[in-house]
Design a protein around this motif. Structure first.
Motif, mmCIF file in Angstrom:
data_model
loop_
_atom_site.group_PDB
_atom_site.id
_atom_site.type_symbol
_atom_site.label_atom_id
_atom_site.label_comp_id
_atom_site.label_asym_id
_atom_site.label_seq_id
_atom_site.Cartn_x
_atom_site.Cartn_y
_atom_site.Cartn_z
ATOM 1 N N MET A 208 46.118 39.677 51.643
ATOM 2 C CA MET A 208 46.004 38.984 50.365
ATOM 3 C C MET A 208 44.551 38.712 49.994
ATOM 4 S SD MET A 208 47.784 37.917 47.867
ATOM 5 C CE MET A 208 47.686 36.873 46.419
ATOM 6 N N LEU A 209 43.738 38.382 50.972
ATOM 7 C CA LEU A 209 42.358 38.009 50.676
ATOM 8 C C LEU A 209 41.535 39.201 50.193
ATOM 9 C CD1 LEU A 209 41.613 35.532 53.617
ATOM 10 C CD2 LEU A 209 42.489 35.049 51.317
ATOM 11 N N GLU A 210 42.023 40.416 50.416
ATOM 12 C CA GLU A 210 41.323 41.600 49.913
ATOM 13 C C GLU A 210 41.468 41.728 48.399
ATOM 14 O OE1 GLU A 210 42.634 45.084 51.894
ATOM 15 O OE2 GLU A 210 42.395 44.246 53.904
ATOM 16 N N ILE A 211 42.547 41.170 47.852
ATOM 17 C CA ILE A 211 42.804 41.349 46.418
ATOM 18 C C ILE A 211 42.704 40.046 45.630
ATOM 19 C CG2 ILE A 211 44.234 43.395 46.742
ATOM 20 C CD1 ILE A 211 46.717 41.634 46.513
ATOM 21 N N GLN B 82 36.520 31.595 45.325
ATOM 22 C CA GLN B 82 35.347 31.178 46.092
ATOM 23 C C GLN B 82 35.166 29.670 46.139
ATOM 24 O OE1 GLN B 82 33.547 33.575 47.832
ATOM 25 N NE2 GLN B 82 35.321 34.742 47.111
ATOM 26 N N SER B 83 35.575 28.961 45.090
ATOM 27 C CA SER B 83 35.297 27.528 45.032
ATOM 28 C C SER B 83 36.226 26.709 45.914
ATOM 29 C CB SER B 83 35.402 27.027 43.585
ATOM 30 O OG SER B 83 36.710 27.242 43.077
ATOM 31 N N THR B 84 37.442 27.192 46.131
ATOM 32 C CA THR B 84 38.443 26.466 46.915
ATOM 33 C C THR B 84 39.245 27.469 47.726
ATOM 34 O OG1 THR B 84 38.631 24.813 45.154
ATOM 35 C CG2 THR B 84 40.385 24.835 46.788
ATOM 36 N N PRO B 85 39.542 27.195 49.008
ATOM 37 C CA PRO B 85 40.349 28.138 49.799
ATOM 38 C C PRO B 85 41.698 28.400 49.134
ATOM 39 C CG PRO B 85 39.373 26.454 51.212
ATOM 40 C CD PRO B 85 39.114 26.017 49.803
ATOM 41 N N LEU B 86 42.134 29.647 49.175
ATOM 42 C CA LEU B 86 43.397 30.016 48.542
ATOM 43 C C LEU B 86 44.567 29.228 49.129
ATOM 44 C CD1 LEU B 86 44.749 31.847 46.472
ATOM 45 C CD2 LEU B 86 44.943 33.606 48.245
ATOM 46 N N SER B 87 44.477 28.897 50.409
ATOM 47 C CA SER B 87 45.569 28.167 51.061
ATOM 48 C C SER B 87 45.797 26.790 50.443
ATOM 49 C CB SER B 87 45.286 28.020 52.561
ATOM 50 O OG SER B 87 44.023 27.402 52.779
ATOM 51 N N LEU C 273 44.073 39.867 38.792
ATOM 52 C CA LEU C 273 44.855 40.612 39.786
ATOM 53 C C LEU C 273 46.110 41.208 39.142
ATOM 54 C CD1 LEU C 273 45.836 41.516 42.588
ATOM 55 C CD2 LEU C 273 46.651 39.168 42.958
ATOM 56 N N GLN C 274 46.835 40.386 38.407
ATOM 57 C CA GLN C 274 48.083 40.860 37.803
ATOM 58 C C GLN C 274 47.812 41.907 36.716
ATOM 59 O OE1 GLN C 274 51.054 37.270 37.568
ATOM 60 N NE2 GLN C 274 48.989 36.405 37.768
ATOM 61 N N GLU C 275 46.732 41.735 35.975
ATOM 62 C CA GLU C 275 46.369 42.742 34.971
ATOM 63 C C GLU C 275 46.002 44.067 35.636
ATOM 64 O OE1 GLU C 275 43.262 40.706 32.935
ATOM 65 O OE2 GLU C 275 44.571 40.013 31.309
ATOM 66 N N SER C 276 45.327 44.002 36.791
ATOM 67 C CA SER C 276 44.954 45.228 37.508
ATOM 68 C C SER C 276 46.192 45.985 37.968
ATOM 69 C CB SER C 276 44.080 44.880 38.722
ATOM 70 O OG SER C 276 42.863 44.283 38.320
ATOM 71 N N LEU C 277 47.200 45.258 38.425
ATOM 72 C CA LEU C 277 48.443 45.904 38.845
ATOM 73 C C LEU C 277 49.146 46.557 37.660
ATOM 74 C CD1 LEU C 277 49.708 43.187 41.354
ATOM 75 C CD2 LEU C 277 48.992 45.514 41.928
ATOM 76 N N PRO D 177 51.277 45.171 46.734
ATOM 77 C CA PRO D 177 50.221 45.202 45.716
ATOM 78 C C PRO D 177 48.845 45.557 46.276
ATOM 79 C CG PRO D 177 50.874 42.939 46.199
ATOM 80 C CD PRO D 177 51.855 43.829 46.899
ATOM 81 N N ALA D 178 48.578 45.182 47.531
ATOM 82 C CA ALA D 178 47.273 45.507 48.117
ATOM 83 C C ALA D 178 47.122 47.014 48.288
ATOM 84 C CB ALA D 178 47.111 44.800 49.461
ATOM 85 N N VAL D 179 48.203 47.690 48.702
ATOM 86 C CA VAL D 179 48.163 49.143 48.859
ATOM 87 C C VAL D 179 48.127 49.818 47.485
ATOM 88 C CG1 VAL D 179 49.440 51.157 49.691
ATOM 89 C CG2 VAL D 179 49.317 49.091 51.094
#
Length: 544
Positions: A38-41, A45-50, A292-296, A324-326
């Motif tokens: 997930m972190l590849e896509i 930066q301002s806050t951890p995704l978790s 991300l969703q627009e890229s997909l 989605p990453a693949v």
């Protein structure tokens, strides 16, 4: 309406407080996100995704609406993009203000600049929201649009602009200061005071020049000597003393303005500026999530709104699910192979699947796809499938191959068993467990025995689990495991196979079937010329 009660990610202040208190927050850590890819896509930066994960259905639905508005109205993304650098300027300005604390003139100018930036923020939002207000359907942006409109069209905001313009004009018209200096008997400066604050700058000159132009009285801004750059041939102490004297004089002149201005700043503006600065992590999250969703979508991949079910239903039924990453890594023109999978308690499906198949046949890809779909749900995004009926999970636990340092002390198998044990310490019936080639560090006999025990434990827990493995022998244990699980009221296990087409070509299609280990062995042997016929050809002899 008050801006400070607004959030792009939480429908009300109570759900936001609950989230900060750890209520309805699933156990999904950064390590799991890294293993899933997930972190590849998507990696703010301002806050951890978790920090953004939720299992609250109301929050998930609210975010779905927010992303829907962003995807349907590209102007929203542009508006937020314009807003972010202004907010970053305010952050930097406040950092600089801390360095000049106590200097009234500098503080006055800094606070005035902050108000200008605040008004810029409101203007950006007002213009951007006004353009798309009729196309907004989600509660977040509709509320933001109404709130900003109310603020921007209020009498107070008009007065703030008027006051700012007046004070800005007074400050920005200052081009020079006339200072009177008393000298002592040795012609050294003894006292100084401000005579006037001028809207014109002084110019260099000399007495002869003024005489030649015959304009001794009408040109008060031309000096009788050349202007000298401030600080030239002065020590640092002298520079500091002159600056302090100048600032003190300016402060005396503007003291009343400073008092009235600080009341405006402290009474209203700082509060709203703090709110906008607090929105920065949310803005980054929704902007990058939308990208991300627009890229997909640009790759031709479908995204669906989740059919959200209660957590205790423990369901995950996805039609034409993809990773989605693949999908984002594939060369232009290639498309990813989607697969359907169903975790539920109905007789035709199972809660736990053992997935086998040839190496590089798509086992890891679909395992991560299941995890990424669950992750995107609990971030509030649309999902990588044609349709998806899905329940939130209270945690996602992964066990993928690793080169962890503690294998030196424990050995690879010991490290794997330790990590599996940690999963059982945390897992519940509402969790999702993803195991990819677990127990690959030992022989098939030992691995199959431990894997069967692990499956029995997961059956007893009753969670959703996908176990991708090379252990084809494990399939022989499934009937026994299911019989014991049924007797103990546990979940059912079934098998999936990553298929191959003719001549050993991988189809990447996942099918409900029992594994045939020999077919994969034949595929590998044929690929490397190690069938009996292939070996005979290598050694140049014919079969007799």
């Amino acid at each position: 309406m008050k801006l400070e009660n607004f959030s792009l990610l939480y429908p009300d202040s109570q759900t936001q407080r609950d989230h900060l208190a750890g209520v309805n927050v699933p156990d999904i850590d950064m390590y799991t996100l890294q293993e899933l890819g997930m972190l590849e896509i998507f990696n703010p930066q301002s806050t951890p995704l978790s920090d953004f994960f939720t299992s609250d259905p109301a929050v998930i639905s609210y975010r779905n609406q927010t992303f829907s508005d962003m995807l349907c109205n590209p102007a929203l993304t542009e508006t937020l993009h314009r807003l972010v650098p202004v907010l970053q300027d305010i952050t930097e300005l406040r950092r600089l203000e801390n360095d000049i604390a106590g200097e009234d003139t500098a503080s006055y100018l800094a606070s005035m600049t902050e108000i200008e930036l605040y008004i810029t923020c409101v203007d950006i939002l007002h213009k951007g929201m006004k353009e798309v207000r009729g196309n907004l359907h989600g509660a977040a942006f509709r509320r933001l649009a109404d709130c900003v409109t109310e603020l921007a069209e209020s009498d107070y905001y008009a007065e703030l602009n008027r006051k700012l313009s007046e004070l800005t004009r007074r400050v920005r018209e200052i081009r020079s200061v006339t200072i009177g200096v008393n000298l002592d008997a040795q012609l050294r400066p003894a006292q100084a005071g401000v005579l006037s604050i001028n809207a014109q700058p002084f110019k260099s000159g000399d007495v002869l020049d003024k005489i030649l132009r015959l304009n001794l009285k009408g040109d008060e801004y031309t000096c009788i000597a050349n202007l000298v750059p401030f600080g030239k041939k002065q020590s640092e102490n002298q520079k500091t003393a002159l600056s302090l004297a100048f600032n003190s004089a300016i402060n005396d002149v503007y003291r009343s303005s400073l008092r009235s201005w600080k009341k405006i700043v402290q009474g209203y503006v700082l509060e709203n500026t703090d709110f906008l600065l607090g929105l920065l992590p949310e803005i980054e999250f929704v902007v990058k999530g939308t990208q991300l969703q627009e890229s997909l979508r640009a790759r031709g991949c479908t995204l669906c709104e989740p059919d959200l079910r209660p957590m205790d239903e423990r369901v995950f039924v996805a039609d034409r699910l993809y990773n989605p990453a693949v999908a984002l890594k594939l060369p232009e023109g290639e498309t990813i192979v989607p697969n359907s999978i169903a975790f539920d308690t109905t007789p035709e499906n199972a809660m736990i699947y053992v997935l086998t198949g040839p190496n590089r046949g798509g086992k890891s890809v679909i395992t991560c796809a299941v995890g990424l779909c669950q992750v995107m749900l609990q971030l509030g995004m649309f999902l990588p499938a044609d349709t998806c009926r899905i329940s939130p999970a209270d945690g996602i636990y992964t066990h993928f191959p690793t080169g962890a340092d503690d294998t030196i002390d424990k050995g690879r198998l010991g490290e794997e068993c330790t990590r599996l044990g940690e999963i059982f310490d945390a897992v519940t019936a509402d969790s999702l467990v993803l195991l990819d080639e677990s127990l690959s560090s030992t022989g098939s006999f030992e691995a199959s025995y431990i894997a069967a025990e692990v499956l029995m434990g997961l059956c007893r827990v009753g969670c959703r689990c996908l176990f991708s493995t090379h252990l084809h022998e494990l399939a022989a244990e499934i009937d026994r495991i299911n019989a014991q699980s049924a007797a103990e009221g546990g979940a059912r296990v079934d098998t999936l196979v990553a298929g191959i087409e003719g001549e050993g070509k991988r189809s990447f299609v996942i099918k409900r079937a029992k594994p045939d280990g020999k077919s994969y062995a034949r595929d590998i042997a044929s690929r490397y010329g190690l069938t009996y016929e292939g070996i005979l050809q290598r050694i140049g002899k014919e079969k007799r």
